[in-house]
Each structure stands twice: as C-alpha cells, then as structure tokens.
Design a protein around this motif. Structure first.
Motif, PDB file in Angstrom:
ATOM      1  N   ASN A 229     -12.477  -6.810   2.546  1.00 43.37           N
ATOM      2  CA  ASN A 229     -11.110  -7.325   2.488  1.00 43.37           C
ATOM      3  C   ASN A 229     -10.785  -8.083   1.214  1.00 43.37           C
TER       4      ASN A 229
ATOM      5  N   VAL B  62     -12.035  -4.403  -2.399  1.00 38.30           N
ATOM      6  CA  VAL B  62     -10.971  -3.404  -2.302  1.00 38.30           C
ATOM      7  C   VAL B  62     -10.853  -2.635  -3.615  1.00 38.30           C
TER       8      VAL B  62
ATOM      9  N   CYS C  70     -11.000   3.252   2.966  1.00 35.03           N
ATOM     10  CA  CYS C  70     -11.117   1.797   2.971  1.00 35.03           C
ATOM     11  C   CYS C  70     -10.859   1.298   4.387  1.00 35.03           C
ATOM     12  N   ASN C  71     -11.718   0.407   4.869  1.00 37.84           N
ATOM     13  CA  ASN C  71     -11.567  -0.136   6.222  1.00 37.84           C
ATOM     14  C   ASN C  71     -11.276  -1.627   6.179  1.00 37.84           C
ATOM     15  N   THR C  72     -10.359  -2.053   7.042  1.00 34.92           N
ATOM     16  CA  THR C  72     -10.144  -3.469   7.285  1.00 34.92           C
ATOM     17  C   THR C  72     -10.153  -3.716   8.783  1.00 34.92           C
TER      18      THR C  72
ATOM     19  N   ARG D 126      -3.026  -6.780   4.369  1.00 35.62           N
ATOM     20  CA  ARG D 126      -4.220  -5.987   4.049  1.00 35.62           C
ATOM     21  C   ARG D 126      -3.822  -4.566   3.630  1.00 35.62           C
ATOM     22  N   LEU D 127      -2.886  -3.962   4.348  1.00 36.84           N
ATOM     23  CA  LEU D 127      -2.473  -2.597   4.028  1.00 36.84           C
ATOM     24  C   LEU D 127      -1.769  -2.540   2.673  1.00 36.84           C
TER      25      LEU D 127
ATOM     26  N   MET E  11      -4.398  -2.381   0.148  1.00 34.84           N
ATOM     27  CA  MET E  11      -4.992  -1.051   0.090  1.00 34.84           C
ATOM     28  C   MET E  11      -4.136  -0.085  -0.715  1.00 34.84           C
ATOM     29  N   ARG E  12      -2.828  -0.293  -0.675  1.00 33.43           N
ATOM     30  CA  ARG E  12      -1.938   0.577  -1.461  1.00 33.43           C
ATOM     31  C   ARG E  12      -1.941   0.197  -2.934  1.00 33.43           C
TER      32      ARG E  12
ATOM     33  N   ARG F  22      -8.045   7.096   2.090  1.00 31.49           N
ATOM     34  CA  ARG F  22      -7.753   6.960   3.514  1.00 31.49           C
ATOM     35  C   ARG F  22      -7.785   5.483   3.907  1.00 31.49           C
ATOM     36  N   ARG F  23      -6.883   5.100   4.799  1.00 28.05           N
ATOM     37  CA  ARG F  23      -6.819   3.720   5.276  1.00 28.05           C
ATOM     38  C   ARG F  23      -7.249   3.681   6.736  1.00 28.05           C
TER      39      ARG F  23
ATOM     40  N   ILE G 263      -1.305   4.538   9.123  1.00 31.50           N
ATOM     41  CA  ILE G 263      -2.730   4.504   8.790  1.00 31.50           C
ATOM     42  C   ILE G 263      -3.363   5.844   9.136  1.00 31.50           C
TER      43      ILE G 263
END
Length: 293
Positions: A178, A183, A193-195, A208-209, A212-213, A227-228, A266
C-alpha cells in the motif's frame, strides 16, 4: 470482475483449530465446483496478529503444490509469498514447477513481509525489506520471462542464471503493498496490484484505488494493463453457532457488498471468509449468484 477466496491454512482460518489437509483440499475443491476464479494461500511460518502469541500454520508452497495436482480449473497462488524467505531465483524456479503441475494456473503473489516473530524464529534478516524486495523483483521477473540473467545487488546476486526447463507461459506476478514505494514497484514490474483488507467500500479504498491508477502513469504505463485486486473481509457464522442470524439477510448484504465492489471497476475481489469453511463458501457462492438481482 473475477471473485476468489483465501484458503484456510492457519489456525485462525478454520473452525477454531488448524485445518487438516483433507479440509483444505475439500475447501479448494468446493471453491472450484461453485465456479470461483481463484483460491489463494499465504506464505507464513507462524501465524497470528502482531502482539499476540503465534499460532500454527501450514507451509504455503507445499499446500499450493498439492492443490495444483488435485484440482483442475481454479487459479492458485499465494497472497503473498514473502521474498525474504527464499532466494529470488529459487522462488522463480518453484513458481515454474508449480505452474507446470497445475497446467498453467499459478499466480505468483509477492510481498516484502511484515511479521517480525517468524523472521526472528527462523533466522531471516528483517531489515531493509522493501530494498530486498526491489532487488528480488529484478531477478524474478526476467527469469519468469525465460531470460538468462546476471545480477549483482546489495542483497541478492545471480550469475548466468536461467530456468531449465523454461516457463511454459508468462506467469503473472501480483504484488501486495500500500505504501507509495511498493505501489511504484508494482506499476514497474508486476501484472497486478493488491490492496487489503476492507469491509464495505469506502473513502480509504477509494484513495488506494486512486494510487493504483496514478502509479502506472508515473511509469509511462497504461493503467489498464495493471490489474487491481482488492481483499474483502467477510465474517459469516455457521447455523447453530452463537451470534448466528438469518442466512437470507446475510446473503443479501453480502450480495450488495460484492455488487458495490464490482461498480468500482476492480478486476479481482479476494474474499477472506471467517470462518473459512465449506458452509461459508456456499453462502458466498449464493451471494455472488444473486448480486445482480
């Protein structure tokens, strides 16, 4: 949106005790039978929340290899493998072998590690975890692409390393992290990527998303190529246990929560069931089925 679950591999996951191999296999087989997309274990040598006595847990890669040989369609992997516990080249070799056993169903989840008691107990260095992780990615990625590699870093070195037999396919790499540096490394070197962990979607997940972007753009990468994945905590109580309620209400609430995640766009929803039992898995499957109604 793909939906999967975490596997019950530790004492906190099952019905008040360490699950047996038969129970773990039955859980994974049931997840496959109801049409879930993936089932992910974890890579720990001791289990438990920070600050509490450690609990029992099975070794994650042995379980994934056994499930690779005894299931047919469901994707398997770790959420996530700690790169501190094995040399990066060895880990890449393990991943290729497990992927071959599964017929191309492995996702290689990677993380920097966090649980200090297992580092101390098993003699692994606990310092500079993200720096070690960054070097490990620079070795694992090229090897999984079938490249021959020489690398001399501060923590890891390989000389003319190559995987023989070579990978049958590009094994996807998922990174959990995170903080901005993790990231960024994900955006640079991973496929997903995982959160985690969340209940209902909210402001914290939205932040968080957004990260990721933004991270792929900073690396001149199309965000759509990363991928999210989001981890969702889901507490269910078996019928007859204290605190149990009408299943129909639970199913409806869970269905609405899953639909809320889907509206966020997601790619993968990773559900951590408590308890991780077959009845709870059945309820999840029914909630998935009714989420669009």
């Amino acid at each position: 949106m793909r939906i999967g679950v975490t596997l019950p591999v530790g004492a906190p996951d099952g019905p008040g005790r360490l699950p047996t191999w038969r129970e773990m296999h039955a859980f994974a087989a049931h997840a496959e039978a109801v049409g879930l997309d993936f089932a992910l274990g974890c890579d720990h040598f001791l289990s438990g929340p920070a600050g509490r006595p450690a609990e029992a847990i099975h070794e994650g890669w042995a379980i994934v290899a056994a499930l690779a040989a005894s299931t047919s369609t469901i994707e398997l992997g770790q959420l996530v493998t700690c790169v501190s516990f094995r040399s990066p080249a060895l880990l890449a070799k393990m991943a290729v072998t497990a992927d071959g056993v599964s017929g191309g169903r492995l996702v290689l989840g990677l993380g920097a590690g966090w649980y200090d008691p297992e580092y101390l107990a098993f003699g692994f260095p606990a310092g500079h975890r993200v720096a070690r992780f960054e070097e490990a990615l620079q070795i694992i990625g090229p090897l999984l692409r079938g490249e021959r590699l020489t690398f001399a870093g501060r923590y890891h070195q390989v000389r003319d390393a190559v995987l023989l037999p070579p990978p049958d396919r590009p094994i996807p790499i998922l990174v959990a992290g995170n903080r901005p540096r993790m990231v960024r490394l994900t955006a640079c070197c991973a496929d997903a990527c995982n959160t985690a962990w969340f209940g209902l979607p909210g402001k914290r997940l939205g932040q968080r998303l957004a990260g990721m972007r933004a991270a792929p753009r900073a690396e001149s990468r199309d965000p759509a190529t990363l991928r999210r994945a989001v981890g969702m905590d889901c507490e269910l109580t078996d019928p007859g246990q204290a605190g149990g309620g009408p299943f129909a209400g639970l199913a409806g609430e869970l269905a609405r929560a899953i639909a809320a995640y889907e509206r966020l766009g997601i790619d993968d929803l990773i559900v951590r069931l408590q308890p991780s039992t077959q009845p709870a898995l059945g309820r999840l499957a029914r909630a998935i089925k009714i989420r669009g109604h």
